[in-house]
Design a protein around this motif. Structure first.
Motif, PDB file in Angstrom:
ATOM      1  N   VAL A  11       0.843  -1.202   0.000  1.00 20.27           N
ATOM      2  CA  VAL A  11       0.000   0.000   0.000  1.00 20.27           C
ATOM      3  C   VAL A  11       0.871   1.241   0.000  1.00 20.27           C
ATOM      4  O   VAL A  11       0.626   2.199  -0.760  1.00 20.27           O
ATOM      5  N   ALA A  12       1.898   1.244   0.834  1.00 22.50           N
ATOM      6  CA  ALA A  12       2.793   2.405   0.903  1.00 22.50           C
ATOM      7  C   ALA A  12       3.462   2.660  -0.438  1.00 22.50           C
ATOM      8  O   ALA A  12       3.591   3.815  -0.876  1.00 22.50           O
ATOM      9  N   ALA A  13       3.872   1.593  -1.126  1.00 24.05           N
ATOM     10  CA  ALA A  13       4.518   1.743  -2.431  1.00 24.05           C
ATOM     11  C   ALA A  13       3.536   2.279  -3.466  1.00 24.05           C
ATOM     12  O   ALA A  13       3.904   3.083  -4.335  1.00 24.05           O
ATOM     13  N   THR A  14       2.281   1.839  -3.391  1.00 32.13           N
ATOM     14  CA  THR A  14       1.264   2.287  -4.353  1.00 32.13           C
ATOM     15  C   THR A  14       0.851   3.719  -4.097  1.00 32.13           C
ATOM     16  O   THR A  14       0.514   4.460  -5.029  1.00 32.13           O
ATOM     17  N   ASP A  15       0.873   4.134  -2.834  1.00 33.96           N
ATOM     18  CA  ASP A  15       0.475   5.492  -2.466  1.00 33.96           C
ATOM     19  C   ASP A  15       1.616   6.499  -2.599  1.00 33.96           C
ATOM     20  O   ASP A  15       1.386   7.712  -2.583  1.00 33.96           O
ATOM     21  N   ASP A  16       2.831   6.006  -2.718  1.00 33.76           N
ATOM     22  CA  ASP A  16       4.006   6.874  -2.793  1.00 33.76           C
ATOM     23  C   ASP A  16       3.994   7.676  -4.097  1.00 33.76           C
ATOM     24  O   ASP A  16       3.804   7.112  -5.176  1.00 33.76           O
ATOM     25  N   PRO A  17       4.215   9.006  -4.019  1.00 34.08           N
ATOM     26  CA  PRO A  17       4.292   9.818  -5.242  1.00 34.08           C
ATOM     27  C   PRO A  17       5.343   9.314  -6.232  1.00 34.08           C
ATOM     28  O   PRO A  17       5.277   9.635  -7.417  1.00 34.08           O
ATOM     29  N   ALA A  18       6.290   8.518  -5.747  1.00 32.91           N
ATOM     30  CA  ALA A  18       7.308   7.976  -6.641  1.00 32.91           C
ATOM     31  C   ALA A  18       6.692   7.100  -7.725  1.00 32.91           C
ATOM     32  O   ALA A  18       7.260   6.975  -8.821  1.00 32.91           O
ATOM     33  N   LEU A  19       5.531   6.477  -7.440  1.00 34.33           N
ATOM     34  CA  LEU A  19       4.894   5.643  -8.455  1.00 34.33           C
ATOM     35  C   LEU A  19       4.442   6.492  -9.643  1.00 34.33           C
ATOM     36  O   LEU A  19       4.570   6.066 -10.798  1.00 34.33           O
ATOM     37  N   ILE A  20       3.935   7.686  -9.364  1.00 32.06           N
ATOM     38  CA  ILE A  20       3.517   8.575 -10.449  1.00 32.06           C
ATOM     39  C   ILE A  20       4.733   8.982 -11.284  1.00 32.06           C
ATOM     40  O   ILE A  20       4.681   9.022 -12.517  1.00 32.06           O
ATOM     41  N   LYS A  21       5.842   9.246 -10.603  1.00 33.05           N
ATOM     42  CA  LYS A  21       7.076   9.605 -11.306  1.00 33.05           C
ATOM     43  C   LYS A  21       7.538   8.452 -12.183  1.00 33.05           C
ATOM     44  O   LYS A  21       7.932   8.648 -13.349  1.00 33.05           O
ATOM     45  N   THR A  22       7.458   7.237 -11.638  1.00 27.18           N
ATOM     46  CA  THR A  22       7.838   6.054 -12.410  1.00 27.18           C
ATOM     47  C   THR A  22       6.961   5.883 -13.632  1.00 27.18           C
ATOM     48  O   THR A  22       7.447   5.659 -14.749  1.00 27.18           O
ATOM     49  N   MET A  23       5.633   5.985 -13.435  1.00 28.54           N
ATOM     50  CA  MET A  23       4.718   5.779 -14.548  1.00 28.54           C
ATOM     51  C   MET A  23       4.825   6.905 -15.577  1.00 28.54           C
ATOM     52  O   MET A  23       4.529   6.701 -16.755  1.00 28.54           O
ATOM     53  N   THR A  24       5.256   8.080 -15.141  1.00 31.36           N
ATOM     54  CA  THR A  24       5.510   9.162 -16.095  1.00 31.36           C
ATOM     55  C   THR A  24       6.686   8.786 -16.997  1.00 31.36           C
ATOM     56  O   THR A  24       6.621   8.953 -18.220  1.00 31.36           O
ATOM     57  N   ARG A  25       7.738   8.260 -16.400  1.00 38.14           N
ATOM     58  CA  ARG A  25       8.890   7.812 -17.188  1.00 38.14           C
ATOM     59  C   ARG A  25       8.490   6.704 -18.155  1.00 38.14           C
ATOM     60  O   ARG A  25       8.880   6.707 -19.324  1.00 38.14           O
ATOM     61  N   VAL A  26       7.718   5.747 -17.635  1.00 37.22           N
ATOM     62  CA  VAL A  26       7.311   4.599 -18.449  1.00 37.22           C
ATOM     63  C   VAL A  26       6.447   5.044 -19.621  1.00 37.22           C
ATOM     64  O   VAL A  26       6.657   4.632 -20.763  1.00 37.22           O
TER      65      VAL A  26
END
Length: 360
Positions: free
Chosen positions: A293-308
Motif C-alpha cells: 500500500v505504501a509503495a502504491t500510495d508513494d508519489p514515486a509511483l507517479i514519477k515512475t509511470m511518467t517515465r514509463v
C-alpha cells in the motif's frame, strides 16, 4: 528452466492484442454479477505464488469464503496471456506495469491494478564485455528485445551517465536467442532478464554495468483485473488479495513449510529449487500488504509511470496517439496522470488496504 515474461517484441504484442480485441473486446463480457472468474498467469518467479495457491488449496479457501469460483489459468506465452486478457477472455492477468499501460490500457480496456506484487531488483541487467564502465557503451551495438522493458532499462541506464538511446545502436534479438548472441565475439553489449541474464553473466569477460536494482520500483509486476468486472464483483478483489498475501507469507517463511512451498513453485516453473531461489534473490516481493500500500500510495509511483509512459509514447506504443497524455492513469488519493477523461489504467490500493487492516 524458468521462462522469461516478456518474450517477443512489443510491436507484435500490440498487433495481436488489437486484433483479438477487435474480435472479442471488453464490451462482449457480461458486466453483472459473476460466479466464475478466470485469472491468467505465465511463468515468472514473482508470479509462481498463483499456481501454487491453486495447487495448495489456498485459492479454493478464499473463493469459497466469497461464494465464487476462481480458476488460475496458465498461458504458456506471456504475450498471449496479455492478449487474451485484452480480448476479454480472462478476467485478470499477471502483467508488468509497462505492458499493462501499453497494451490493454492504450487499447482502451479499463484495467485496475489491484495487487502490486513485486519489482525487479536485479532480474534485468545491462551487460558489457571487456569493460565494467557503462560509459564505454557509447557508439556500440546493443542486443536486446526492442520495445520491451529491456529497452526501457537501457534508456534509464544511458540517462544515468548523461547519454541517450541516440548514443547506441540497438539490435532486436529474441530472448530465446540472446544468450547465444552474447556468446558471439561480435556482440559486445546486451540487455536481458532472468534466467537468460544469469547465464550471460557467467560468460567470459561479462560485466553487469547497470541493473533494475539501480532503479528500484520501476519495473513492477502486477495483478490486474477488468475494472467493470471488479466493480460488479468486489468479492473477486477481496478473494484475490487474500490468496496473494496468504501464499506469499508462506513462501517467505524460513521453515520446512516455506521451503516446501518454494520447492513446489520451482517445480511448477520447470526449474530447480536453486534456480528458483536465485531468481527470488533479485525479485523484491511485497509480502506485507502495508508495504505494498505504501509503495502504491508513494508519489514515486507517479514519477515512475511518467517515465514509463513517456518512453512508451516515444517508441510509438500508444496506438497512434499524438500525445503521451492520451492514456489516462489514476492513483490513490484521486491523483491522475494524462487524460483524466480517458482513464484506462487504475492503481487501486483498496483491496491491499483491506488485507493490511485485516478486513478481508
Amino acid at each position: 528452466m524458468i521462462q522469461s515474461i516478456r518474450n517477443v517484441a512489443k510491436a507484435a504484442m500490440i498487433a495481436g492484442a488489437l486484433l483479438t480485441a477487435s474480435c472479442s473486446g471488453p464490451s462482449d463480457k457480461p458486466q453483472g454479477e459473476q460466479k466464475v472468474f478466470n485469472i491468467g498467469w505465465s511463468i515468472y518467479a514473482g508470479w509462481m505464488p498463483w499456481p501454487y495457491a491453486q495447487q495448495a488449496g489456498i485459492v479454493k479457501k478464499w473463493a469459497d469464503k466469497y461464494g465464487i469460483t476462481i480458476n488460475i489459468v496458465q498461458v504458456n506465452d506471456y504475450v498471449e496471456s496479455v492478449n487474451q486478457y485484452t480480448a476479454g477472455k480472462l478476467d485478470g492477468v499477471t502483467v508488468a506495469n509497462m505492458d499493462a499501460l501499453t497494451i490493454p490500457a492504450a487499447g482502451g480496456k479499463d484495467t485496475s491494478a489491484i495487487i502490486v506484487g513485486d519489482y525487479s531488483n536485479g532480474n534485468d541487467g545491462v551487460l558489457m564485455k571487456g569493460s565494467d564502465n557503462l560509459r564505454d557503451i557509447k557508439g556500440k551495438s546493443v542486443n536486446l528485445v526492442e520495445l520491451s522493458v529491456s529497452h526501457y532499462l537501457l534508456a534509464r541506464a544511458l540517462d544515468s551517465v548523461g547519454m541517450s538511446l541516440r548514443d547506441v545502436k540497438t539490435v532486436n534479438t529474441a530472448d530465446a536467442d540472446i544468450v547465444g548472441a552474447f556468446a558471439s565475439p561480435d556482440v559486445q553489449a546486451a540487455v536481458a532478464w532472468n534466467p537468460q541474464l544469469l547465464m550471460m553473466k557467467k560468460q567470459a569477460g561479462a560485466h553487469e554495468v547497470f541493473s533494475s536494482a539501480d532503479i528500484p520500483g520501476e519495473i513492477l509486476d502486477l495483478l490486474v483485473v477488468d475494472t467493470k468486472t471488479l466493480k460488479a464483483n468486489p468479492k473477486l478483489g477481496k478473494a484475490l488479495a487474500g490468496i496473494w498475501y496468504d501464499t506469499v507469507k508462506l513462501m517467505k517463511e524460513q521453515n520446512a513449510e516455506g521451503e516446501a512451498a518454494r520447492a513446489a513453485m520451482a517445480k511448477l516453473a520447470g526449474a530447480s529449487t536453486q534456480q528458483f531461489d536465485d531468481q527470488l534473490k533479485t525479485t523484491y516481493l511485497y509480502a506485507d500488504p502495508k508495504e505494498a500500500v505504501a509503495a502504491t500510495d508513494d508519489p514515486a509511483l507517479i514519477k515512475t509511470m511518467t517515465r514509463v509512459r513517456d518512453f512508451s509514447f516515444s517508441k510509438g506504443l500508444f496506438n497512434g496517439a499524438t500525445s503521451a497524455d492520451a492514456v489516462g492513469m489514476s492513483f490513490p488519493g484521486g491523483k491522475t496522470l494524462g487524460d483524466a477523461q480517458n482513464v484506462t489504467l487504475r492503481f487501486d490500493d483498496s483491496f491491499m488496504k483491506m488485507a493490511a487492516d485485516g478486513k478481508l
